[in-house]
Design a protein around this motif. Structure first.
Motif, PDB file in Angstrom:
ATOM      1  N   VAL A 129       2.524  52.676   2.826  1.00 12.76           N
ATOM      2  CA  VAL A 129       1.889  53.969   3.069  1.00 12.76           C
ATOM      3  C   VAL A 129       0.861  53.759   4.168  1.00 12.76           C
ATOM      4  N   VAL A 130       0.949  54.557   5.226  1.00 12.96           N
ATOM      5  CA  VAL A 130      -0.060  54.523   6.279  1.00 12.96           C
ATOM      6  C   VAL A 130      -1.068  55.627   5.979  1.00 12.96           C
TER       7      VAL A 130
ATOM      8  N   GLY B 211       5.254  56.774   3.141  1.00 14.51           N
ATOM      9  CA  GLY B 211       4.308  57.861   2.948  1.00 14.51           C
ATOM     10  C   GLY B 211       3.184  57.822   3.960  1.00 14.51           C
ATOM     11  N   LEU B 212       2.598  58.983   4.188  1.00 19.31           N
ATOM     12  CA  LEU B 212       1.435  59.162   5.060  1.00 19.31           C
ATOM     13  C   LEU B 212       0.362  59.868   4.257  1.00 19.31           C
TER      14      LEU B 212
ATOM     15  N   LEU C 234      11.480  62.803   7.562  1.00 21.83           N
ATOM     16  CA  LEU C 234      10.045  62.661   7.359  1.00 21.83           C
ATOM     17  C   LEU C 234       9.764  62.034   6.001  1.00 21.83           C
ATOM     18  N   MET C 235       8.878  61.047   5.991  1.00 21.14           N
ATOM     19  CA  MET C 235       8.415  60.468   4.738  1.00 21.14           C
ATOM     20  C   MET C 235       7.463  61.454   4.052  1.00 21.14           C
ATOM     21  N   ALA C 236       7.076  61.170   2.826  1.00 21.48           N
ATOM     22  CA  ALA C 236       6.160  62.045   2.098  1.00 21.48           C
ATOM     23  C   ALA C 236       4.790  62.062   2.762  1.00 21.48           C
ATOM     24  N   LEU C 237       4.121  63.203   2.660  1.00 22.73           N
ATOM     25  CA  LEU C 237       2.784  63.393   3.230  1.00 22.73           C
ATOM     26  C   LEU C 237       1.834  63.885   2.153  1.00 22.73           C
TER      27      LEU C 237
ATOM     28  N   GLY D 116      -1.675  59.907  -5.889  1.00 25.17           N
ATOM     29  CA  GLY D 116      -0.707  60.379  -4.914  1.00 25.17           C
ATOM     30  C   GLY D 116      -0.123  59.281  -4.074  1.00 25.17           C
ATOM     31  N   ILE D 117      -0.980  58.349  -3.631  1.00 28.99           N
ATOM     32  CA  ILE D 117      -0.495  57.233  -2.826  1.00 28.99           C
ATOM     33  C   ILE D 117       0.384  56.306  -3.660  1.00 28.99           C
ATOM     34  N   ALA D 118      -0.016  56.058  -4.903  1.00 30.85           N
ATOM     35  CA  ALA D 118       0.798  55.212  -5.780  1.00 30.85           C
ATOM     36  C   ALA D 118       2.163  55.823  -6.023  1.00 30.85           C
ATOM     37  N   ALA D 119       2.206  57.154  -6.143  1.00 28.58           N
ATOM     38  CA  ALA D 119       3.495  57.823  -6.349  1.00 28.58           C
ATOM     39  C   ALA D 119       4.390  57.683  -5.127  1.00 28.58           C
TER      40      ALA D 119
END
Length: 281
Positions: free
Chosen positions: A140-141, A168-169, A215-218, A275-278
């Motif tokens: 995740v960035v 993810g972003l 697109l990755m998740a945002l 959210g980032i962990a998901a």
């Protein structure tokens, strides 16, 4: 451009929305608290500090490892491309490492030593170092303020070429359209031309992606006490992401401003970490 023409071009409404130094005189105390907590995090050990990834004097990164081939959080500090460094945000790493993510935090050269476009290239080099040396299968960035813009540019790099480790972003109070800054005092330091601002604006770059781009998740995060300008930047990125078929969510943190939002990002029980962990699971 000369300073006299810059001053004449300042738009008071835009200045109020985006130039935050007068709005938040307390920010220096917040910075000191973040530096204190960050120094304690680094002093606790289990980290690799000041690893060189490029030629610029500030092209160094810190790694807070969670184990070999662990998924990674690549987190970029803010400062409007003209201030701060990675040492201000080390405290953010602790709950993410505890959650099983290796955290990588780069510094980068600042304007006027380098232009904003040059900073984007430095962050690309830092990310390339991360992929080459840590080989995370999932990344995740993320970034705060100017770091949000830089993280979004990395995510859009991958979306444009297709395929890569970014899953993810997380854009936290990000600056996603640099064009309004042209008519603020901030541009006295940035010295952006209209073309520079357009080239470095994730919102414009998103609009140029082919419809087939994946697109990755945002996760778009902003403080409830931030200006409408910053809230709109995040809302526009989330909306544009969704229009392109990407999964995106808007997260407004109650009682947080542009600087204290980082305390919520570093909350082990907070919505941002969940959210980032998901995204990285």
């Amino acid at each position: 451009m000369d300073s006299e023409s810059e001053i004449a071009a300042i738009d008071d409404r835009l200045e109020t929305q985006y130039a935050l130094r007068k709005r938040h005189p307390e920010r220096e105390e917040i910075y000191r608290d973040h530096q204190r907590r960050s120094a304690a995090m680094r002093a606790a050990g289990d980290c690799r500090l000041d690893v060189r990834y490029g030629d610029g004097p500030r092209c160094l990164l810190d790694v807070f490892p969670a184990g070999e081939r662990a998924p990674a959080l690549f987190f970029i500090h803010g400062g409007y491309w003209r201030a701060l460094d990675k040492s201000y945000v080390s405290f953010v790493a602790e709950p993410y490492r505890d959650a099983g993510m290796t955290v990588v935090m780069p510094s980068y050269d600042l304007v006027p030593a380098v232009r904003v476009g040059g900073i984007v290239d430095q962050i690309r080099a830092a990310f390339a170092w991360t992929v080459a040396h840590l080989a995370p299968a999932r990344v995740v960035v993320a970034g705060h303020s100017a770091g949000g813009q830089l993280a979004a540019m990395l995510a859009l790099d991958q979306a444009a070429r297709g395929g890569g480790p970014i899953v993810g972003l997380a854009g936290i109070s990000g600056a996603f359209d640099l064009r309004p800054l042209l008519r603020t005092s901030i541009n006295r330091d940035l010295m952006l031309s209209a073309q520079d601002a357009a080239d470095a604006s994730p919102l414009l770059r998103l609009g140029r992606l082919p419809q087939a781009a994946h697109l990755m998740a945002l996760l778009g995060v902003v403080g409830a006490d931030e200006t409408e300008g910053f809230k709109q930047w995040t809302a526009d990125l989330v909306g544009g992401w969704q229009l392109r078929g990407g999964k995106a969510s808007y997260c407004e943190i109650p009682a947080a401003n542009h600087f204290t939002v980082l305390d919520h990002v570093a909350d082990a029980e907070g919505e941002v970490l969940r959210g980032i962990a998901a995204m990285i699971a």
